[in-house]
Design an enzyme around this catalytic site. Sequence first.
Site, PDB file in Angstrom:
ATOM      1  N   ASN A   9       0.880  -1.173   0.000  1.00  0.00           N
ATOM      2  CA  ASN A   9       0.000   0.000   0.000  1.00  0.00           C
ATOM      3  C   ASN A   9       0.914   1.219   0.000  1.00  0.00           C
ATOM      4  O   ASN A   9       1.481   1.563   1.035  1.00  0.00           O
ATOM      5  CB  ASN A   9      -0.901  -0.016   1.237  1.00  0.00           C
ATOM      6  CG  ASN A   9      -1.681   1.284   1.389  1.00  0.00           C
ATOM      7  OD1 ASN A   9      -1.797   2.059   0.427  1.00  0.00           O
ATOM      8  ND2 ASN A   9      -2.215   1.534   2.574  1.00  0.00           N
ATOM      9  N   LYS A  11       0.209   4.245  -0.262  1.00  0.00           N
ATOM     10  CA  LYS A  11      -0.421   5.457   0.286  1.00  0.00           C
ATOM     11  C   LYS A  11      -0.165   6.632  -0.670  1.00  0.00           C
ATOM     12  O   LYS A  11      -0.081   6.421  -1.875  1.00  0.00           O
ATOM     13  CB  LYS A  11       0.079   5.741   1.696  1.00  0.00           C
ATOM     14  CG  LYS A  11       0.045   4.503   2.588  1.00  0.00           C
ATOM     15  CD  LYS A  11       0.152   4.817   4.039  1.00  0.00           C
ATOM     16  CE  LYS A  11       0.312   3.530   4.828  1.00  0.00           C
ATOM     17  NZ  LYS A  11       0.004   3.662   6.219  1.00  0.00           N
ATOM     18  N   HIS A  95      -9.655   0.941   4.712  1.00  0.00           N
ATOM     19  CA  HIS A  95      -8.373   1.170   5.386  1.00  0.00           C
ATOM     20  C   HIS A  95      -8.602   2.117   6.556  1.00  0.00           C
ATOM     21  O   HIS A  95      -9.400   3.051   6.463  1.00  0.00           O
ATOM     22  CB  HIS A  95      -7.350   1.754   4.404  1.00  0.00           C
ATOM     23  CG  HIS A  95      -5.961   1.766   4.961  1.00  0.00           C
ATOM     24  ND1 HIS A  95      -5.548   2.722   5.860  1.00  0.00           N
ATOM     25  CD2 HIS A  95      -4.912   0.928   4.782  1.00  0.00           C
ATOM     26  CE1 HIS A  95      -4.287   2.465   6.216  1.00  0.00           C
ATOM     27  NE2 HIS A  95      -3.880   1.384   5.566  1.00  0.00           N
ATOM     28  N   GLU A  97      -7.007   4.525   7.676  1.00  0.00           N
ATOM     29  CA  GLU A  97      -6.801   5.962   7.393  1.00  0.00           C
ATOM     30  C   GLU A  97      -8.042   6.548   6.723  1.00  0.00           C
ATOM     31  O   GLU A  97      -8.377   7.715   6.938  1.00  0.00           O
ATOM     32  CB  GLU A  97      -5.535   6.143   6.536  1.00  0.00           C
ATOM     33  CG  GLU A  97      -4.285   5.919   7.385  1.00  0.00           C
ATOM     34  CD  GLU A  97      -3.044   5.504   6.627  1.00  0.00           C
ATOM     35  OE1 GLU A  97      -3.014   5.602   5.388  1.00  0.00           O
ATOM     36  OE2 GLU A  97      -2.090   5.053   7.291  1.00  0.00           O
ATOM     37  N   GLU A 164      -5.601  -5.165  10.426  1.00  0.00           N
ATOM     38  CA  GLU A 164      -4.625  -4.095  10.577  1.00  0.00           C
ATOM     39  C   GLU A 164      -4.905  -3.326  11.864  1.00  0.00           C
ATOM     40  O   GLU A 164      -5.695  -2.367  11.867  1.00  0.00           O
ATOM     41  CB  GLU A 164      -4.716  -3.128   9.389  1.00  0.00           C
ATOM     42  CG  GLU A 164      -4.369  -3.762   8.061  1.00  0.00           C
ATOM     43  CD  GLU A 164      -3.727  -2.738   7.140  1.00  0.00           C
ATOM     44  OE1 GLU A 164      -2.604  -2.970   6.703  1.00  0.00           O
ATOM     45  OE2 GLU A 164      -4.347  -1.690   6.894  1.00  0.00           O
ATOM     46  N   GLY A 170       2.063   2.235  10.585  1.00  0.00           N
ATOM     47  CA  GLY A 170       2.959   3.376  10.429  1.00  0.00           C
ATOM     48  C   GLY A 170       3.637   3.801  11.718  1.00  0.00           C
ATOM     49  O   GLY A 170       4.225   4.877  11.782  1.00  0.00           O
ATOM     50  N   SER A 202       3.137  -2.246  10.280  1.00  0.00           N
ATOM     51  CA  SER A 202       4.593  -2.235  10.503  1.00  0.00           C
ATOM     52  C   SER A 202       5.237  -3.589  10.200  1.00  0.00           C
ATOM     53  O   SER A 202       6.208  -3.979  10.864  1.00  0.00           O
ATOM     54  CB  SER A 202       4.929  -1.765  11.925  1.00  0.00           C
ATOM     55  OG  SER A 202       4.462  -0.431  12.114  1.00  0.00           O
TER      56      SER A 202
END
Length: 246
Positions: A9, A11, A95, A97, A164, A170, A202
């Site tokens: 990903n 991003k 996701h 985010e 996740e 991150g 991570s």
Amino acid sequence: MRTRLVAGNWKMHGSRASIQALLGSILAGLGDAGGAECAVCVPYPYLQLVAERLKGTRIAWGAQNVSEHAQGAYTGEVSAAMLAELGCKYALVGHSERRQLYGETDAQVAAKFAAAHGAGLTPILCVGETLAEREAGRTEQVVGRQLDAVLNSSPFENAVLAYEPVWAIGTGRNATPEQAQAVHAFLRTKVPSETCILYGGSMKAANAAGLLAMPDIDGGLIGGASLAAEEFLAILRAAGSKRVTT
Ligand code: PEP
């Protein structure tokens, strides 16, 4: 048998030049990187470039988001049919985010999942708890609720699930193999047995083997480490073969 998949990903990172360089290095190292399936989920403007570069290789590509709507007056949105036309195999949906920064709700994520599915894409559904939710003992309740929102409206077929934990994305702080395995085993009870369940948060060369050795972790969804060819290739090597016997 379940598929092994390592998906990057990217991003909101990259440029035409950096993407050419990254893909060049990944493609050059693929020969001894094992046989797991692999994919990159890239920013929309680079999908055409990535499609041209990866066509005919064993790396699939996908998007990081998709509209829940088929078409219409939705300025700034991209439909699943558009992604399919660009040769995307995958679309990330839900996701953290997107959920946290853009307020995507469980219902919206379920609609995005259905839209991706309807266009022939393989949705990668992301679920995960925050640190506060974990510390309150609510992990299963949260990931169960996020998954149920999708299961209540779509069959979970031709789809990938990604656990996740938000606190691991991150942050450099990955879930331990045992922590991840416990949640994967719980999620596994809710989806068809052949479902590929990825761990994300991570994951990197240094911790991939331990995570991927767990019986219910079928692969990885990789953020930061997918931007470094050697890291991504090392995770692919750790994932091993294309299929895992269950
Ligand atoms: C992600 O963005 O899905 C992710 C897992 O990021 P990172 O690997 O950087 O934690």
